[in-house]
Design an enzyme around this catalytic site. Structure first.
Site, PDB file in Angstrom:
ATOM      1  CD  GLU A 102      -5.077  83.902  41.579  1.00 44.65           C
ATOM      2  OE1 GLU A 102      -4.591  82.886  41.055  1.00 44.65           O
ATOM      3  OE2 GLU A 102      -5.624  83.909  42.704  1.00 44.65           O
ATOM      4  CB  CYS A 136      -7.874  84.491  46.412  1.00 46.34           C
ATOM      5  SG  CYS A 136      -8.134  83.184  45.192  1.00 46.34           S
ATOM      6  CG  HIS A 271     -11.396  83.361  49.170  1.00 46.91           C
ATOM      7  ND1 HIS A 271     -11.664  83.859  47.921  1.00 46.91           N
ATOM      8  CD2 HIS A 271     -10.675  82.228  48.980  1.00 46.91           C
ATOM      9  CE1 HIS A 271     -11.118  83.070  47.003  1.00 46.91           C
ATOM     10  NE2 HIS A 271     -10.516  82.078  47.620  1.00 46.91           N
TER      11      HIS A 271
END
EC number: 2.3.3.10
Length: 526
Positions: A102, A136, A271
């Protein structure tokens, strides 16, 4: 074939009638993080916040960061070349390369096309894949694309290469300590030591403005912190429900009617925006088990003292401190067994965005032996704001013998802790100066980075200049006395050679003399 790896099949027949590849998954991994960090306890003092706000409240110890001489292209160049060299891979054995990121520095040109400069020596331009972007989650989407490619009629017998990389930076304030930077590269193919369990993915996609980057001139995101946590936890609930239903359906076909619970994961990685959220997320899975299994036998002691929460609804508990504390306490042993080891890189380097969850996976592999990991099931939860999430599972091979693919994979990550310890600590004052410099210059044309490259790790690619047409130029730090210097070229005291592609034999590439200078590449001007 690749030394130490299982034999790869040759090119798939044009008829597409070859057998479905077995045990498709991760064959090799490589991790890169910056050579400098700021101490979070020192940052607390610098920011004039209460002691423990970052270190205890967020669970963070150190935060890696990039100066103005590193960008997303240089991070990915570094991690790709490091993986290829460590595994003695020739670039013609890669048939798909995809980047999840990103960190956007060009609205048109992909990072993948910059990486293709590493392939020029081999002559291989037949490489599918481009960049994948959604906060993400991009690295996971790229990984799924690679796995699906190997399992499809498009597969030509070569490996896929997936890179997840990002530079996570925030404006001055409460969010800045949740930054970080790094990249993870993963080699994908059949007969892998980490095989994806087919059909076991629980995915949830929904629209929300919890974290986004609408200002094209800024590296900084717009963040709604409370909403972001709610989205993350709600996605975890939804993904876990779908995953459990799918594995229960598989088990029913096999004649078993038992239900899946957290106990069925040997390891669980998440994550990790910050470590404390991961601990809360593991507790969240126990809460899901508690609520959704009304007839669960509670005599084993797992849920002792939790009977008062029997009637709570998941959607009402995102910010319920009583529920949170109770289930964090109840799941503490599970956290120590299944998740704590995964937070090594997150705790020491911070949030890497797309590579975050794969840094957690690498952290587990770096801290256990092949014998301890053989046959284990690893749950993986990937989340990207906006939002997109998937919970899936990986099965570790049973073969933990010396020189097995699992042994080679784990051995390649053994130095993760020592590399973290080898970084240079930077004062919060200097860190703030570098962040200010990045803010002012990351988008400039006709710019030469001002930061020194002396402290970069050996073999690190870095930005040398941006010309007046925004074309970026890079060079590579020399490696240590022994080791490869340029893409596709090896030099050492003992002659080595690259292993050719399973689909095409290539002649040995000659060695380069010691003392050769770092090679300069660009992002579009050859």
């Amino acid at each position: 074939m690749i030394a130490g790896f299982p034999k790869m099949p040759g090119s798939v027949p044009a008829s597409g009638e070859a057998c479905w590849p077995k045990d498709v998954g991760i064959i090799s991994m490589e991790v890169y993080f910056p050579s400098q960090y700021v101490d979070q306890a020192e940052l607390e003092q610098f920011d004039h916040v209460d002691a423990g706000k970052y270190t205890i409240g967020l669970g963070q110890a150190k935060m890696g960061f990039c100066s103005d001489c590193e960008d997303i292209n240089s991070l990915c160049l570094t991690v790709v070349q490091r993986l290829m060299e460590r595994n003695c891979l020739s670039y013609d054995c890669i048939g798909r390369l995809e980047v999840g990121t990103e960190t956007i520095i060009d609205k048109s040109k992909s990072v993948k096309t910059v990486l293709m400069q590493l392939f020029e020596e081999s002559g291989n331009t037949d490489v599918e894949g481009i960049d994948t972007t959604n906060a993400c989650y991009g690295g996971t989407a790229a990984l799924f694309n690679a796995v699906n490619w190997v399992e499809s009629s498009s597969w030509d017998g070569r490996y896929a290469l997936v890179i997840a990389g990002d530079i996570a930076v925030y404006a001055t304030g409460n969010a800045r300590p949740t930054g970080g930077a790094g990249a993870v590269a993963m080699l994908i193919g059949p007969n892998a030591p980490l095989a994806f369990e087919r059909g076991l993915r629980g995915t949830h996609m929904q629209h929300a403005y919890d974290f986004y980057k609408p200002d094209m001139a800024s590296e900084y995101p717009v963040v709604d912190g409370k909403l972001s946590i709610q989205c993350y936890l709600s996605a975890l609930d939804q993904c876990y429900t779908v995953f459990r239903n799918k594995i229960h359906a598989q088990w029913q076909k096999e004649g078993s009617d038992r239900h899946f619970t957290l106990k069925d994961f040997d390891f669980m990685v998440f994550h990790s925006p910050y470590c404390k959220l991961v601990q809360k997320s593991l507790a969240r899975l126990m809460l899901n088990d508690f609520i959704n299994n009304l007839n669960m036998n509670m005599e084993d002691g797992t849920f002792n003292g939790l009977e008062a929460f029997r009637d709570v609804k998941l959607k009402d508990t995102y910010f319920d401190r009583d529920v949170e504390r109770a289930f964090m306490k109840a799941s503490a042993e599970f956290f120590d067994q299944k998740t704590r080891s995964s937070l090594l890189l997150s705790n020491q380097n911070g949030n890497m965005y797309t590579p975050s969850v794969y840094g957690c996976l690498a952290s587990v592999l770096a801290q256990y032996t092949p014998q301890q990991l053989a046959g284990k099931r690893i749950g993986v939860f990937s989340y990207g704001s906006g939002f997109a999430a998937t919970l899936y599972s990986i099965r570790v091979t049973q073969d933990a013998t010396p020189d097995s693919s699992l042994d080679k994979l784990i051995a390649s990550l053994f130095d993760l802790k020592s590399r973290l310890d080898a970084r240079r600590k930077v004062s919060p004052e200097r860190f703030a100066e570098i962040m200010s410099l990045r803010q002012k210059t990351h988008h400039l044309a006709n710019y030469t980075p001002q930061s020194s490259t002396d402290d970069l790790f050996p073999g690190t690619w870095y930005l040398t200049r941006v010309d007046d047409k925004h074309r970026r130029h890079y060079a590579r730090q020399p490696l240590n006395e022994d080791g490869p210097l340029e893409a596709g070229i090896i030099h050492s005291n003992k002659a080595q050679e690259h292993i050719p592609s399973p689909a095409k034999k290539m002649p040995r590439i000659p060695a380069v003399a010691k003392g050769a200078e770092a090679v300069s590449v660009t992002n579009g001007d050859h």
